[in-house]
Motif scaffolding. Structure first.
Motif, PDB file in Angstrom:
ATOM      1  N   GLY A  13      14.162   6.902   5.353  1.00 10.02           N
ATOM      2  CA  GLY A  13      12.821   6.206   5.139  1.00 10.02           C
ATOM      3  C   GLY A  13      12.675   5.187   6.308  1.00 10.02           C
ATOM      4  N   ALA A  14      13.885   4.497   6.935  1.00  8.33           N
ATOM      5  CA  ALA A  14      13.560   3.604   8.038  1.00  8.33           C
ATOM      6  C   ALA A  14      12.892   4.444   9.195  1.00  8.33           C
ATOM      7  CB  ALA A  14      14.562   2.737   8.305  1.00  8.33           C
ATOM      8  N   THR A  15      13.496   5.506   9.440  1.00 12.98           N
ATOM      9  CA  THR A  15      12.914   6.223  10.528  1.00 12.98           C
ATOM     10  C   THR A  15      11.459   6.742  10.347  1.00 12.98           C
ATOM     11  OG1 THR A  15      15.266   7.005  11.227  1.00 12.98           O
ATOM     12  CG2 THR A  15      13.500   8.337  11.761  1.00 12.98           C
ATOM     13  N   LEU A  16      11.222   7.341   9.178  1.00 10.21           N
ATOM     14  CA  LEU A  16       9.747   7.638   8.989  1.00 10.21           C
ATOM     15  C   LEU A  16       8.921   6.621   9.050  1.00 10.21           C
ATOM     16  CD1 LEU A  16      10.984  10.098   5.796  1.00 10.21           C
ATOM     17  CD2 LEU A  16      10.478  10.810   8.105  1.00 10.21           C
ATOM     18  N   ILE A  17       9.309   5.459   8.458  1.00  8.69           N
ATOM     19  CA  ILE A  17       8.337   4.391   8.375  1.00  8.69           C
ATOM     20  C   ILE A  17       7.750   3.856   9.798  1.00  8.69           C
ATOM     21  CG2 ILE A  17       7.907   2.049   7.631  1.00  8.69           C
ATOM     22  CD1 ILE A  17       9.544   2.930   5.057  1.00  8.69           C
ATOM     23  N   ASN A  27      -4.254   2.795  13.720  1.00  6.75           N
ATOM     24  CA  ASN A  27      -4.522   2.877  12.371  1.00  6.75           C
ATOM     25  C   ASN A  27      -4.057   1.881  11.510  1.00  6.75           C
ATOM     26  OD1 ASN A  27      -4.805   3.783   9.505  1.00  6.75           O
ATOM     27  ND2 ASN A  27      -4.822   6.080  10.231  1.00  6.75           N
ATOM     28  N   ARG A  28      -5.042   0.882  11.060  1.00  5.68           N
ATOM     29  CA  ARG A  28      -4.489  -0.323  10.472  1.00  5.68           C
ATOM     30  C   ARG A  28      -3.991  -0.205   8.932  1.00  5.68           C
ATOM     31  NH1 ARG A  28      -9.336  -2.730  12.322  1.00  5.68           N
ATOM     32  NH2 ARG A  28     -10.503  -2.497  10.435  1.00  5.68           N
ATOM     33  N   LYS A  29      -4.559   0.911   8.315  1.00 10.17           N
ATOM     34  CA  LYS A  29      -3.931   1.412   7.047  1.00 10.17           C
ATOM     35  C   LYS A  29      -2.613   1.984   7.062  1.00 10.17           C
ATOM     36  CE  LYS A  29      -8.306   2.668   4.766  1.00 10.17           C
ATOM     37  NZ  LYS A  29      -9.083   3.631   4.008  1.00 10.17           N
ATOM     38  N   VAL A  30      -2.184   2.614   8.238  1.00  9.66           N
ATOM     39  CA  VAL A  30      -0.924   3.137   8.281  1.00  9.66           C
ATOM     40  C   VAL A  30       0.047   1.745   8.906  1.00  9.66           C
ATOM     41  CG1 VAL A  30       0.803   4.546   9.867  1.00  9.66           C
ATOM     42  CG2 VAL A  30      -1.587   5.450   9.067  1.00  9.66           C
ATOM     43  N   LEU A  31      -0.261   1.078   9.592  1.00 11.52           N
ATOM     44  CA  LEU A  31       0.492  -0.288   9.990  1.00 11.52           C
ATOM     45  C   LEU A  31       0.908  -1.041   8.839  1.00 11.52           C
ATOM     46  CD1 LEU A  31      -1.323  -0.685  13.241  1.00 11.52           C
ATOM     47  CD2 LEU A  31       0.981  -0.038  12.932  1.00 11.52           C
ATOM     48  N   SER A  32      -0.422  -1.379   8.024  1.00 13.14           N
ATOM     49  CA  SER A  32      -0.446  -2.150   6.783  1.00 13.14           C
ATOM     50  C   SER A  32       0.560  -1.698   5.741  1.00 13.14           C
ATOM     51  CB  SER A  32      -1.935  -2.431   6.453  1.00 13.14           C
ATOM     52  OG  SER A  32      -1.612  -3.371   5.138  1.00 13.14           O
ATOM     53  N   ALA A  33       0.512  -0.279   5.745  1.00  9.71           N
ATOM     54  CA  ALA A  33       1.487   0.217   4.623  1.00  9.71           C
ATOM     55  C   ALA A  33       2.671   0.276   5.109  1.00  9.71           C
ATOM     56  CB  ALA A  33       0.947   1.700   4.187  1.00  9.71           C
ATOM     57  N   GLY A  34       2.999   0.437   6.288  1.00 12.77           N
ATOM     58  CA  GLY A  34       4.281   0.526   6.590  1.00 12.77           C
ATOM     59  C   GLY A  34       4.980  -0.890   6.713  1.00 12.77           C
ATOM     60  N   ALA A  35       4.104  -1.887   7.194  1.00 11.96           N
ATOM     61  CA  ALA A  35       4.850  -3.210   7.054  1.00 11.96           C
ATOM     62  C   ALA A  35       5.079  -3.693   5.380  1.00 11.96           C
ATOM     63  CB  ALA A  35       3.584  -4.138   7.830  1.00 11.96           C
ATOM     64  N   ALA A  36       4.044  -3.307   4.888  1.00 16.63           N
ATOM     65  CA  ALA A  36       4.454  -3.475   3.273  1.00 16.63           C
ATOM     66  C   ALA A  36       5.774  -2.961   2.728  1.00 16.63           C
ATOM     67  CB  ALA A  36       3.219  -3.243   2.754  1.00 16.63           C
ATOM     68  N   ALA A  37       5.822  -1.797   3.331  1.00 17.36           N
ATOM     69  CA  ALA A  37       7.109  -1.043   2.658  1.00 17.36           C
ATOM     70  C   ALA A  37       8.461  -1.396   3.397  1.00 17.36           C
ATOM     71  CB  ALA A  37       6.864   0.431   3.175  1.00 17.36           C
ATOM     72  N   ILE A  38       8.267  -1.906   4.690  1.00 17.54           N
ATOM     73  CA  ILE A  38       9.411  -2.573   5.164  1.00 17.54           C
ATOM     74  C   ILE A  38       9.705  -3.693   4.375  1.00 17.54           C
ATOM     75  CG2 ILE A  38      10.038  -3.828   7.310  1.00 17.54           C
ATOM     76  CD1 ILE A  38       8.611  -1.801   9.122  1.00 17.54           C
ATOM     77  N   ARG A  39       8.841  -4.726   4.083  1.00 15.82           N
ATOM     78  CA  ARG A  39       8.851  -5.875   3.548  1.00 15.82           C
ATOM     79  C   ARG A  39       9.497  -5.724   2.102  1.00 15.82           C
ATOM     80  NH1 ARG A  39       6.362  -9.016  -0.245  1.00 15.82           N
ATOM     81  NH2 ARG A  39       6.923 -11.076   0.049  1.00 15.82           N
ATOM     82  N   ASN A  40       8.925  -4.578   1.254  1.00  8.16           N
ATOM     83  CA  ASN A  40       9.574  -4.293   0.215  1.00  8.16           C
ATOM     84  C   ASN A  40      11.062  -3.858   0.024  1.00  8.16           C
ATOM     85  OD1 ASN A  40       7.098  -5.314  -1.350  1.00  8.16           O
ATOM     86  ND2 ASN A  40       6.128  -3.193  -1.187  1.00  8.16           N
ATOM     87  N   ILE A  41      11.377  -3.118   0.855  1.00  9.76           N
ATOM     88  CA  ILE A  41      12.629  -2.668   1.086  1.00  9.76           C
ATOM     89  C   ILE A  41      13.730  -3.548   1.414  1.00  9.76           C
ATOM     90  CG2 ILE A  41      14.147  -1.165   2.378  1.00  9.76           C
ATOM     91  CD1 ILE A  41      11.658   0.983   2.632  1.00  9.76           C
ATOM     92  N   VAL A  42      13.235  -4.434   2.392  1.00  8.77           N
ATOM     93  CA  VAL A  42      14.372  -5.222   2.936  1.00  8.77           C
ATOM     94  C   VAL A  42      14.376  -6.632   1.893  1.00  8.77           C
ATOM     95  CG1 VAL A  42      14.321  -4.463   5.548  1.00  8.77           C
ATOM     96  CG2 VAL A  42      12.678  -6.312   4.668  1.00  8.77           C
TER      97      VAL A  42
END
Length: 104
Positions: A13-17, A27-42
């Motif tokens: 997942g880290a590589t994919l994100i 693409n703000r939607k991709v960047l925002s979703a990716g940042a939120a995913a990183i935050r939630n995981i870590v």
């Protein structure tokens, strides 16, 4: 859920994100979703921070912050903060300027 975070990381997942964020810097939607995913995981498992850092998440998040900070800055800064990286946080309101007698 912590178990979901483990499954995401086991599936690379880290590589994919980080890859999705790097490939779509406008693409703000991709960047925002990716940042939120990183935050939630870590935030659920700090041992995953280094995986994201090793994959260049700091540079990707800071680049996104420079380009899109006015729209998704809070999400990007939260990801940087939760990765344990340097982030400039601004206090938006300190409670100053309240007139006596107007408090709740």
């Amino acid at each position: 859920q912590p178990e979901n975070c483990n499954q995401v990381m086991e599936a690379d997942g880290a590589t994919l994100i980080t890859s999705a964020m790097s490939k779509h810097p406008t693409n703000r939607k991709v960047l925002s979703a990716g940042a939120a995913a990183i935050r939630n995981i870590v935030s659920r498992n700090r041992t995953f921070c280094q995986s994201f850092i090793d994959l260049g998440a700091e540079e990707t998040l800071n680049d996104a912050l420079e380009k899109h900070g006015d729209k998704i800055g809070d999400t990007l800064k939260a990801a940087l903060r939760d990765l344990g990286l340097k982030v400039e946080l601004q206090e938006r309101w300190t409670g100053g300027g309240v007139k006596p007698g107007l408090e709740d």
